[in-house]
Scaffold this motif. Sequence first.
Motif, short mmCIF file in Angstrom:
data_model
loop_
_atom_site.label_atom_id
_atom_site.label_comp_id
_atom_site.label_asym_id
_atom_site.label_seq_id
_atom_site.Cartn_x
_atom_site.Cartn_y
_atom_site.Cartn_z
N ASP A 147 0.74 -1.10 0.01
CA ASP A 147 -0.15 -0.21 0.00
C ASP A 147 0.81 1.30 0.14
O ASP A 147 1.88 1.39 0.74
N SER A 148 0.49 2.37 -0.81
CA SER A 148 1.20 3.28 -1.06
C SER A 148 1.12 4.19 0.10
O SER A 148 1.91 5.18 0.30
N TRP A 149 0.08 4.14 1.01
CA TRP A 149 -0.23 5.30 2.08
C TRP A 149 0.51 5.00 3.07
O TRP A 149 0.67 5.87 3.98
N ALA A 150 1.25 3.84 3.26
CA ALA A 150 2.05 3.70 4.33
C ALA A 150 3.39 4.49 4.46
O ALA A 150 3.98 4.38 3.65
N ARG A 151 3.30 5.24 5.71
CA ARG A 151 4.46 6.23 5.66
C ARG A 151 5.62 5.93 6.61
O ARG A 151 6.65 6.43 6.86
N ASN A 152 5.11 4.95 7.51
CA ASN A 152 6.17 4.34 8.62
C ASN A 152 6.10 2.89 9.19
O ASN A 152 5.01 2.48 8.86
N PRO A 153 6.88 2.47 9.74
CA PRO A 153 6.61 1.06 10.11
C PRO A 153 5.07 0.67 10.89
O PRO A 153 4.85 -0.46 10.50
N ILE A 154 4.76 1.56 11.69
CA ILE A 154 3.49 1.33 12.30
C ILE A 154 2.37 1.24 11.16
O ILE A 154 1.60 0.12 11.58
N ASP A 155 2.56 1.90 10.30
CA ASP A 155 1.26 1.78 9.28
C ASP A 155 1.46 0.49 8.63
O ASP A 155 0.34 0.19 7.88
N ASN A 156 2.69 -0.06 8.33
CA ASN A 156 2.88 -1.48 7.77
C ASN A 156 1.85 -2.56 8.76
O ASN A 156 1.16 -3.35 8.17
N PHE A 157 1.92 -2.66 10.09
CA PHE A 157 1.16 -3.19 10.99
C PHE A 157 -0.21 -3.24 10.90
O PHE A 157 -1.10 -4.05 10.82
N ILE A 158 -0.67 -1.82 10.90
CA ILE A 158 -2.08 -1.63 10.33
C ILE A 158 -2.50 -2.04 9.13
O ILE A 158 -3.57 -2.66 9.13
N ALA A 159 -1.81 -1.69 8.13
CA ALA A 159 -2.25 -2.32 6.86
C ALA A 159 -2.36 -3.95 6.59
O ALA A 159 -3.28 -4.44 6.24
N ALA A 160 -1.32 -4.44 7.41
CA ALA A 160 -1.44 -5.89 7.32
C ALA A 160 -2.76 -6.52 8.39
O ALA A 160 -3.46 -7.48 7.75
N LYS A 161 -3.15 -5.80 9.24
CA LYS A 161 -4.38 -6.05 10.12
C LYS A 161 -5.72 -5.95 9.41
O LYS A 161 -6.50 -6.89 9.19
N LEU A 162 -5.53 -4.79 8.73
CA LEU A 162 -6.86 -4.36 7.89
C LEU A 162 -6.90 -5.46 6.88
O LEU A 162 -8.00 -5.60 6.44
#
Length: 169
Positions: A147-162
């Motif tokens: 996903d291109s919206w991820a800007r930091n490593p925390i976003d990766n965790f959120i995107a994976a859960k979503l």
Amino acid sequence: VVQPGPAQPASLTAIRFPADGKIDFKRDVRPIFALACIECHGESKRKGGLRMDVKIAALAGGKKGSLFVAGKPDQSSLIERITGETDEQRMPLDRDPLPEECIRILRTWVEQGAQWPDDGLSMDHGKEEIHWAYMKPVAHAPPPIKDSWARNPIDNFIAAKLKSKGLTH
């Protein structure tokens, strides 16, 4: 206060140094902790920020630092405090000093590497689970995402859960 169990002596004076000289935590050290330390450094009281009935908490130490240095009894606050070899008050506080046999067991235990079973249980035989605050944090690598919206490593965790829930950002 932890009550003596079937394999635990009823008093500190009943504790004997093992004939083979090999110290076993459950057989030799735990009874000393249960009879001399847990009243003030256990589940209900944690004087000095020290808890000695759960391995992970004891290894973390208290307000004054670590409890012992494995292999080095002369550098271990546990030994200094029970022998009175420090400017701090001798432990157990306001009680008779530990019998020489108990001190010898604890000194030898630290000298032999302070092996403590990794059971993670309290001395009341598992009636308590380890509180999350006593668990060592574990770093996890962020999951790879596209996903291109991820800007930091925390976003990766959120995107994976979503994604795992069938949702999108």
